[in-house]
Design a protein around this motif. Structure first.
Motif, short mmCIF file in Angstrom:
data_model
loop_
_atom_site.label_atom_id
_atom_site.label_comp_id
_atom_site.label_asym_id
_atom_site.label_seq_id
_atom_site.Cartn_x
_atom_site.Cartn_y
_atom_site.Cartn_z
N VAL A 10 1.08 -1.13 -0.05
CA VAL A 10 0.07 0.25 0.05
C VAL A 10 0.86 1.14 0.06
O VAL A 10 0.67 2.13 -0.84
CB VAL A 10 -0.87 -0.05 1.23
N GLN A 11 1.67 1.38 0.71
CA GLN A 11 2.73 2.34 1.24
C GLN A 11 3.37 2.73 -0.04
O GLN A 11 3.64 3.88 -0.52
CB GLN A 11 3.71 2.12 2.07
N THR A 12 3.77 1.69 -1.12
CA THR A 12 4.67 2.23 -2.33
C THR A 12 3.76 1.87 -3.49
O THR A 12 4.29 2.14 -4.64
CB THR A 12 5.47 0.86 -2.70
N GLY A 13 2.29 1.97 -3.10
CA GLY A 13 1.37 2.32 -4.44
C GLY A 13 1.07 1.01 -5.10
O GLY A 13 0.39 1.30 -6.27
N HIS A 14 1.48 -0.06 -4.71
CA HIS A 14 1.24 -1.28 -5.40
C HIS A 14 0.04 -2.02 -4.98
O HIS A 14 -0.15 -2.98 -4.23
CB HIS A 14 2.44 -2.27 -5.26
N PHE A 15 -1.43 -1.23 -5.15
CA PHE A 15 -2.47 -1.62 -4.65
C PHE A 15 -2.94 -3.19 -5.03
O PHE A 15 -3.38 -4.03 -4.30
CB PHE A 15 -3.53 -0.91 -4.97
N HIS A 16 -2.52 -3.61 -6.50
CA HIS A 16 -2.91 -4.85 -6.98
C HIS A 16 -1.76 -5.82 -6.15
O HIS A 16 -2.45 -6.95 -5.71
CB HIS A 16 -2.59 -4.87 -8.37
N GLY A 17 -0.72 -5.64 -5.75
CA GLY A 17 0.12 -6.52 -5.08
C GLY A 17 -0.52 -6.68 -3.60
O GLY A 17 -0.58 -7.72 -3.14
N ALA A 18 -1.23 -5.42 -2.96
CA ALA A 18 -1.69 -5.60 -1.87
C ALA A 18 -2.93 -6.44 -1.81
O ALA A 18 -3.16 -7.52 -0.89
CB ALA A 18 -2.04 -4.10 -1.19
N PHE A 19 -3.74 -6.41 -2.93
CA PHE A 19 -5.06 -7.15 -3.02
C PHE A 19 -4.48 -8.70 -3.28
O PHE A 19 -5.41 -9.77 -2.71
CB PHE A 19 -6.01 -6.91 -4.16
#
Ligand code: ZN
Ligand code: ZN
Length: 593
Positions: free
Chosen positions: A197-206
Motif C-alpha cells: 500500500v505504502q509503495t502504491g502497489h495496490f494490486h500487489g496488496a490485493f
C-alpha cells in the motif's frame, strides 16, 4: 520521591551508602518510576565508588526512555568504557536506541562495532535494534547486513526490514524478506500488505490479501485497516464493502483507527452518503474520524458541509490538529470560500496555537489563485517563514494559467521546475500556460527540456471496478479482451453526444504533455475507454465510478458531462486531486479543478 528520600536517609545512617544493591534499588526507582527524579539518581550514582554494569544499564535506560535525553545515555556509555566496565547484553539495546532517537549516525556505527567486539553480534535484541537504527538512518544496506548475519530471523527483525524497504520504495526487496519466513504471523502479513500500500502497489496488496485468506490467516483489525486503505487508494469499492461487512459480521472491534479507515474508504470510493451514515453512527468519534469525514467532504467539493461539520466538532469539544485545518482549508479552497478560509487560517494560529506548515500555506495560495486573487496569493508566498516548495509554486502557476498571467507564470514555472526537476507535472503546467497564451514555440521548448532531462512521465490510466473486478485502461490500449466492443461503444457514445453539441477540444491535444499518449486520438483517452466499458457492462441507471491517477483532461471532462445527461447516468470520477460528480450535464466541481 519524599518517601524515597526518607528511606535513603535511613540507609545512610545504617552505613549502606556505598552498598551497590541498596543504592541500585534507589537508582532504579529514581530512573524508572513515573514519579522518579533522574538528577537525584545521578547524584546517588556518583557517590558509589565502583558502580557495576547493572547500575549503568538502569541509569542509561532512564535517560533514554524516561527523560528523552538520549545524548546523556550515550555519554554515560562512554563513561562506562572509561571505567573499564564490560557491557552485557542489556547494555547495547539501550545505547543503540539512544543513538537512533538522537540521529547520532557516527556514534551508532561505533556502537555497532562495539557490539561485535564484545561478542554480542548474535544477540537477537541487539541485532533487532541495530536494524531499526539503520532503517531509521535510511542505510538499508547496513540494515540488511545485520539482518543477514542473524542466526535466526525474528518477526520483529523481518517487519522492521519490510517497513524500512517500503519506506524507500523497494517493494521487491520487502517481498523477498517476507517470503523468506516459512511461518508467517498475522503481524508479518500485515506489514507486507502495508508495504504494498505504502509503495502504491495496490494490486500487489490485493493479491497478497487473497493469498492470506486462502491460507486461513485470521483477519484482525490491523489487517482490515491496512486493506481498507488499499481500497481507498485504488477506488476498489467492492472489496472495501466486503471488508466492512466482514468487520460487522465478525464483530471486530471498531477502534478509532479502523473506524476512520472505513469512512476514508467510502469517501475515496465516491460513496459520501455511506461514509456520513457510518460517521453519524459512531458511538464516540475520535479525532481521526472527524478528520476523515471533513477531508472526505472537502475532496467531494462540499465546502459548506465540511465547514459545518468542523463547527460541530468544535461544539463537541474535540481539539483539532494540523490535519483538521488542512482539510478545512482544502474544503474552502475547493468551494471558493475565501472569507471562511481567511478566518480559519487565523483561528488555527490564534486560538489553537497550531503553527501553519507548508501545506497550509500551499492551500491558501491555491485558494487565492483559484479565485484569481494573484496578489493575495503572492503575499502569502512572500510571508511564508520557509522557502516555498514546488507544490506551493505549482498552485500559483496553475492560477496564472487560468487567469492569463503569463509573465508571472513563466517566472514561477521556471522556479518550480528548478526546485523539482524530475517532476513531470511542473513541466506540464508551464507548457499549458504557454499553450493557453498561444506561445507554441515555448511549448515545444519545454517539451524538449523535458526530453533532454529524461524526465519520466507518469503514465496515465483510468480504472473502473465492476462486480469486484478492476479493469485498467491506458490511452489507446487494445489489450483488453473485449477491446473491439469497447471501442465500438466509445465511438457510438461520442456520436450521440455530438448531436447535443460535443466538439473535441483539439487545443488540448496539441499541448498535452500529460501522461496520456499524445499520439493517441483524443477520443480514446483512458477516461473515455473506462466510461465506454462502464456503459457496456453495468445495468441501466447504475452509477459509474472511475479512478484516474492524473488530472482529468478538459475534453474528457466535457464529454463526461454530456454523457451523464444523454445516458441518464451518474458518473463519479476521482482524479489525482478531487472528485467530479457528473450528473444531468453538470459537474460538482463547477468546471474549475
Ligand atoms: Zn482525456
Ligand atoms: Zn469536474
Amino acid at each position: 520521591m519524599s518517601e524515597l528520600q526518607q528511606l535513603h536517609a535511613h540507609t545512610i545512617k545504617l552505613g549502606l551508602s556505598t552498598d551497590t544493591d541498596t543504592m541500585g534499588q534507589i537508582i532504579k526507582f529514581c530512573s524508572a518510576s513515573k514519579n522518579g527524579d533522574l538528577e537525584y539518581a545521578l547524584k546517588v550514582f556518583d557517590g558509589i565508588p565502583n558502580p557495576d554494569v547493572f547500575l549503568y544499564n538502569i541509569l542509561m535506560k532512564g535517560f533514554w526512555r524516561m527523560a528523552s535525553r538520549p545524548r546523556d545515555a550515550i555519554v554515560l556509555y562512554l563513561r562506562m568504557l572509561h571505567d573499564a566496565i564490560t557491557p552485557n547484553s542489556f547494555t547495547f539495546p539501550c545505547v543503540i536506541r539512544a543513538c537512533c532517537v538522537d540521529s547520532a549516525v557516527r556514534e551508532g556505527r561505533q556502537v555497532h562495532a562495539q557490539v561485535l567486539k564484545f561478542g554480542f553480534g548474535e544477540d537477537v535484541v541487539s541485532s533487532n535494534n541495530l536494524i531499526h537504527m539503520y532503517v531509521n538512518f535510511l542505510s538499508l544496506e547496513e540494515a540488511r547486513r545485520v539482518f543477514d548475519k542473524m542466526p535466526s530471523r525474528s518477526v520483529v527483525s523481518c517487519t522492521t526490514m519490510i517497513t524500512g524497504y517500503a519506506r524507500s520504495g523497494f517493494v521487491d526487496e520487502a517481498l523477498e524478506v517476507f517470503e523468506s519466513i516459512p511461518e508467517k504471523s498475522s503481524v508479518l502479513w500485515n506489514s507486507m500488505v502495508a508495504a504494498f500500500v505504502q509503495t502504491g502497489h495496490f494490486h500487489g496488496a490485493f493479491a497478497l490479501f487473497e493469498r492470506m485468506l486462502d491460507e486461513k490467516v485470521v483477519l484482525d483489525k490491523f489487517i482490515a485497516a491496512t486493506v481498507l486503505s488499499a481500497c481507498a487508494g485504488s477506488g476498489a469499492l467492492g472489496l472495501g464493502k466486503w471488508i466492512h461487512f466482514y468487520i460487522q459480521s465478525n464483530e471486530i472491534e471498531l477502534d478509532p483507527k479502523l473506524a476512520s479507515a472505513i469512512i476514508d474508504m467510502y469517501c475515496k470510493c465516491g460513496c459520501l452518503e455511506k461514509a456520513l451514515e457510518i460517521f453519524n453512527g459512531l458511538p464516540s468519534k475520535g479525532l481521526s474520524a472527524w478528520n476523515s469525514m471533513i477531508g472526505g467532504l472537502a475532496v467531494h467539493g462540499k465546502g459548506d458541509a465540511a465547514v459545518k461539520l468542523f463547527m460541530e466538532m468544535e461544539k463537541e469539544k474535540v481539539a483539532p490538529d494540523h490535519i483538521t485545518f488542512l482539510n478545512v482549508l482544502t474544503a474552502c479552497a475547493h468551494s471558493g470560500l475565501i472569507e471562511e478560509a481567511n478566518n480559519y487560517f487565523e483561528h488555527m494560529m490564534d486560538f489553537y496555537g497550531i503553527k501553519p506548515r507548508i501545506e497550509h500555506f500551499g492551500c491558501m495560495v491555491d485558494l487565492f489563485g483559484r479565485a484569481g486573487m494573484i496578489n493575495e496569493a503572492m503575499e502569502i508566498i512572500e510571508g511564508m517563514p520557509m522557502t516555498p516548495d514546488a507544490s506551493v509554486l505549482g498552485a500559483l502557476l496553475g492560477a496564472c494559467r487560468v487567469h492569463g498571467k503569463v509573465e508571472l507564470g513563466e517566472r514561477i514555472g521556471m522556479e518550480a521546475i528548478d526546485l523539482d526537476p524530475s517532476n513531470s507535472g511542473r513541466y506540464v503546467l508551464l507548457a499549458n500556460l504557454y499553450a493557453s497564451a498561444g506561445k507554441w514555440q515555448d511549448v515545444a521548448e519545454v517539451r524538449k527540456l523535458m526530453n533532454d532531462r529524461e524526465v519520466e512521465k507518469i503514465p496515465g490510466f483510468s480504472a473502473i471496478e465492476l462486480d469486484g473486478n478492476i479493469s485498467k485502461f491506458v490511452a489507446g490500449d487494445r489489450n483488453h479482451p473485449e477491446s473491439e466492443l469497447i471501442y465500438a461503444k466509445v465511438d457510438a457514445v461520442l456520436e450521440s453526444i455530438r448531436k447535443v453539441g460535443y466538439e473535441p477540444d483539439i487545443n488540448e491535444v496539441l499541448h498535452d504533455l500529460s501522461g496520456e499518449d499524445i499520439e493517441t486520438p483524443l477520443c480514446y483517452h483512458s477516461e473515455k475507454l473506462a466510461i465506454g466499458f462502464g456503459l457496456l457492462k453495468s445495468k441501466p441507471g447504475e452509477t459509474i465510478r472511475i479512478y484516474k491517477n492524473l488530472r482529468i483532461c478538459r475534453d474528457c471532462h466535457c464529454a463526461a458531462k454530456l454523457i451523464s445527461e444523454v445516458f441518464s447516468r451518474e458518473i463519479i470520477m476521482r482524479d489525482r486531486s478531487r472528485f467530479h460528480h457528473f450528473r444531468s450535464g453538470e459537474c460538482s466541481c463547477k468546471d474549475s479543478w
